[in-house]
Design a protein around this motif. Structure first.
Motif, PDB file in Angstrom:
ATOM      1  N   ASN A  19       0.854  -1.187   0.000  1.00 29.13           N
ATOM      2  CA  ASN A  19       0.000   0.000   0.000  1.00 29.13           C
ATOM      3  C   ASN A  19       0.896   1.246   0.000  1.00 29.13           C
ATOM      4  N   PRO A  20       1.492   1.591  -1.173  1.00 27.78           N
ATOM      5  CA  PRO A  20       2.461   2.700  -1.236  1.00 27.78           C
ATOM      6  C   PRO A  20       1.959   4.031  -0.676  1.00 27.78           C
ATOM      7  N   PRO A  21       0.700   4.462  -0.978  1.00 30.89           N
ATOM      8  CA  PRO A  21       0.258   5.734  -0.397  1.00 30.89           C
ATOM      9  C   PRO A  21       0.309   5.746   1.126  1.00 30.89           C
ATOM     10  N   LEU A  22      -0.129   4.659   1.744  1.00 28.03           N
ATOM     11  CA  LEU A  22      -0.105   4.577   3.197  1.00 28.03           C
ATOM     12  C   LEU A  22       1.331   4.570   3.715  1.00 28.03           C
ATOM     13  N   ALA A  23       2.215   3.822   3.046  1.00 30.93           N
ATOM     14  CA  ALA A  23       3.609   3.745   3.481  1.00 30.93           C
ATOM     15  C   ALA A  23       4.291   5.105   3.387  1.00 30.93           C
ATOM     16  N   PHE A  24       4.137   5.789   2.247  1.00 32.78           N
ATOM     17  CA  PHE A  24       4.769   7.101   2.084  1.00 32.78           C
ATOM     18  C   PHE A  24       4.146   8.136   3.009  1.00 32.78           C
ATOM     19  N   GLY A  25       2.831   8.082   3.178  1.00 34.59           N
ATOM     20  CA  GLY A  25       2.166   9.029   4.073  1.00 34.59           C
ATOM     21  C   GLY A  25       2.642   8.884   5.501  1.00 34.59           C
ATOM     22  N   LEU A  26       2.694   7.649   5.991  1.00 36.40           N
ATOM     23  CA  LEU A  26       3.173   7.411   7.352  1.00 36.40           C
ATOM     24  C   LEU A  26       4.633   7.798   7.510  1.00 36.40           C
ATOM     25  N   LEU A  27       5.445   7.580   6.461  1.00 34.22           N
ATOM     26  CA  LEU A  27       6.860   7.953   6.525  1.00 34.22           C
ATOM     27  C   LEU A  27       7.014   9.461   6.654  1.00 34.22           C
ATOM     28  N   ILE A  28       6.269  10.209   5.844  1.00 26.97           N
ATOM     29  CA  ILE A  28       6.342  11.677   5.909  1.00 26.97           C
ATOM     30  C   ILE A  28       5.906  12.176   7.280  1.00 26.97           C
ATOM     31  N   PHE A 203     -12.057   2.055  10.114  1.00 27.37           N
ATOM     32  CA  PHE A 203     -12.848   3.258   9.855  1.00 27.37           C
ATOM     33  C   PHE A 203     -12.490   4.365  10.846  1.00 27.37           C
ATOM     34  N   ILE A 204     -12.220   3.985  12.089  1.00 26.80           N
ATOM     35  CA  ILE A 204     -11.841   4.965  13.098  1.00 26.80           C
ATOM     36  C   ILE A 204     -10.495   5.588  12.756  1.00 26.80           C
ATOM     37  N   ALA A 205      -9.550   4.751  12.291  1.00 26.69           N
ATOM     38  CA  ALA A 205      -8.238   5.264  11.894  1.00 26.69           C
ATOM     39  C   ALA A 205      -8.372   6.245  10.729  1.00 26.69           C
ATOM     40  N   ALA A 206      -9.167   5.895   9.741  1.00 26.24           N
ATOM     41  CA  ALA A 206      -9.376   6.793   8.595  1.00 26.24           C
ATOM     42  C   ALA A 206     -10.067   8.076   9.033  1.00 26.24           C
ATOM     43  N   SER A 207     -11.037   7.965   9.928  1.00 21.97           N
ATOM     44  CA  SER A 207     -11.741   9.147  10.433  1.00 21.97           C
ATOM     45  C   SER A 207     -10.808  10.046  11.223  1.00 21.97           C
ATOM     46  N   PHE A 208      -9.867   9.449  11.958  1.00 19.36           N
ATOM     47  CA  PHE A 208      -8.919  10.241  12.741  1.00 19.36           C
ATOM     48  C   PHE A 208      -8.023  11.071  11.826  1.00 19.36           C
ATOM     49  N   VAL A 209      -7.540  10.459  10.755  1.00 19.94           N
ATOM     50  CA  VAL A 209      -6.685  11.195   9.820  1.00 19.94           C
ATOM     51  C   VAL A 209      -7.450  12.357   9.201  1.00 19.94           C
ATOM     52  N   ILE A 210      -8.692  12.109   8.815  1.00 17.19           N
ATOM     53  CA  ILE A 210      -9.522  13.172   8.229  1.00 17.19           C
ATOM     54  C   ILE A 210      -9.793  14.265   9.259  1.00 17.19           C
ATOM     55  N   LEU A 270      -0.818  13.560   5.389  1.00 20.40           N
ATOM     56  CA  LEU A 270      -2.168  13.210   5.826  1.00 20.40           C
ATOM     57  C   LEU A 270      -3.013  12.710   4.662  1.00 20.40           C
ATOM     58  N   MET A 271      -2.867  13.340   3.498  1.00 17.87           N
ATOM     59  CA  MET A 271      -3.652  12.931   2.339  1.00 17.87           C
ATOM     60  C   MET A 271      -3.269  11.522   1.891  1.00 17.87           C
ATOM     61  N   LEU A 272      -1.963  11.247   1.799  1.00 16.06           N
ATOM     62  CA  LEU A 272      -1.514   9.921   1.394  1.00 16.06           C
ATOM     63  C   LEU A 272      -1.956   8.853   2.393  1.00 16.06           C
ATOM     64  N   THR A 273      -1.875   9.188   3.673  1.00 16.92           N
ATOM     65  CA  THR A 273      -2.315   8.246   4.697  1.00 16.92           C
ATOM     66  C   THR A 273      -3.809   7.987   4.584  1.00 16.92           C
ATOM     67  N   SER A 274      -4.573   9.035   4.340  1.00 15.79           N
ATOM     68  CA  SER A 274      -6.020   8.884   4.188  1.00 15.79           C
ATOM     69  C   SER A 274      -6.359   8.030   2.969  1.00 15.79           C
ATOM     70  N   VAL A 275      -5.663   8.268   1.860  1.00 13.65           N
ATOM     71  CA  VAL A 275      -5.904   7.470   0.641  1.00 13.65           C
ATOM     72  C   VAL A 275      -5.558   6.007   0.895  1.00 13.65           C
ATOM     73  N   GLY A 276      -4.426   5.771   1.576  1.00 13.53           N
ATOM     74  CA  GLY A 276      -4.026   4.405   1.873  1.00 13.53           C
ATOM     75  C   GLY A 276      -5.004   3.689   2.777  1.00 13.53           C
ATOM     76  N   LEU A 277      -5.474   4.385   3.816  1.00 10.24           N
ATOM     77  CA  LEU A 277      -6.445   3.785   4.725  1.00 10.24           C
ATOM     78  C   LEU A 277      -7.775   3.543   4.026  1.00 10.24           C
ATOM     79  N   ASP A 278      -8.161   4.466   3.148  1.00 11.47           N
ATOM     80  CA  ASP A 278      -9.411   4.294   2.402  1.00 11.47           C
ATOM     81  C   ASP A 278      -9.336   3.062   1.514  1.00 11.47           C
ATOM     82  N   SER A 279      -8.190   2.860   0.875  1.00 12.79           N
ATOM     83  CA  SER A 279      -8.005   1.669   0.041  1.00 12.79           C
ATOM     84  C   SER A 279      -8.073   0.397   0.883  1.00 12.79           C
ATOM     85  N   PHE A 280      -7.462   0.442   2.068  1.00 11.94           N
ATOM     86  CA  PHE A 280      -7.484  -0.712   2.958  1.00 11.94           C
ATOM     87  C   PHE A 280      -8.903  -1.036   3.412  1.00 11.94           C
TER      88      PHE A 280
END
Length: 289
Positions: A19-28, A203-210, A270-280
């Motif tokens: 899940n590259p978006p999630l990985a890069f988002g969390l790294l940033i 869903f809670i994790a995705a909501s937290f990022v948003i 935050l955006m990359l993390t949200s996209v990654g979590l949404d995909s998950f």
């Protein structure tokens, strides 16, 4: 036990790499949080005070990002401002998430009058222009602080989480395993916290990022208008003072560009993390898990 732990870690890393978006988002976000954590300990806070150095100095070996019109070292200002900006977003996100999850669970699981009241309250709050209320409240607070600003923003940002968790709870409470647990005499608390809540964690994790993203966007907007904390440095107030003293017209790019770059990196993470979590989350729903 060691083999099991290593297996879990390896499995988690493998999923993250898929899940590259999630990985890069969390790294940033991890790098920014690490910088914010160690920044105040490796900088001299005195350099962020008015008149600490010569004003309007361009970047140099002595001042890597120059100084502003008030004689403050910009590297020090940014190192002290970033933790406060992240703190506002995290605190506001946690508060709004906690309220939203609690209300969403009650609304979705209990139903009846509780569901009607909570649903109507969230619908009404969503129709009210939040930015107008934020400006009105912030303009009338005697002394704005990071904590007060976080609470103000959180009080107007719990509705989306409430609606999301309510919708998922309505779906989960009808699942077969929940019905079986209810027939076996499980208490309401066990049904909510053991059978339903664990399945809501993605869903809670995705909501937290948003929630964090929306909170930071609102607070930075208020700070850019001069309604931020008066005694605490943030990235938004740094931009406000830059525009107040005409840094753009004076060509002092080192005053306004670095805080904008840091804010952009935060939102990209935050955006990359949200996209990654949404995909998950979507994959989980497609698999019916």
């Amino acid at each position: 036990m060691a083999t099991l732990s290593n297996g879990l870690v390896s499995n988690g890393l493998a999923r993250l790499l898929r899940n590259p978006p999630l990985a890069f988002g969390l790294l940033i976000l991890a790098l920014l949080c690490l910088t914010a954590a160690i920044g105040p300990f490796v900088t001299d806070e005195a350099l962020a005070r008015v008149g600490a150095t010569l004003p309007r100095q361009p970047p140099s070996a002595a001042h890597w990002l120059g100084t502003d019109s008030q004689g403050r070292d910009m590297v020090t200002v940014l190192m002290l401002a970033m933790p406060q900006t992240l703190k506002i977003g995290l605190v506001a996100g946690l508060i709004s998430l906690s309220v939203g999850v609690a209300l969403g669970l009650v609304s979705g699981f209990a139903g009846g009058v509780a569901d009607t009241v909570i649903r109507l309250a969230s619908d009404v709050m969503m129709t009210i222009p939040g930015i107008a209320i934020l400006v009105l409240v912030a303009a009338n607070v005697r002394e704005m602080t990071v904590a007060i600003m976080a609470v103000i923003v959180a009080s107007l940002s719990w509705m989306v989480t409430t609606r999301t968790i309510r919708a998922q709870t309505l779906s989960l409470r009808e699942r077969g395993y929940v019905q079986i647990a209810r027939l076996n005499g499980s208490s309401t608390a066990r049904l909510v916290f053991v059978e339903i809540l664990p399945n809501l964690l993605p869903f809670i994790a995705a909501s937290f990022v948003i929630a964090v993203s929306n909170a930071m966007l609102a607070t930075i907007g208020l700070e850019a208008l001069g309604l931020g904390p008066q005694k605490e440095l943030t990235l938004g107030t740094t931009i406000y003072w830059a525009q107040f003293y005409g840094a753009i017209l004076r060509g002092m790019w080192w005053w306004w560009a670095p805080p904008i770059l840091l804010i952009s990196l935060i939102f990209i993470g935050l955006m990359l993390t949200s996209v990654g979590l949404d995909s998950f989350v979507n994959k989980r729903m497609a698999n019916g898990s």
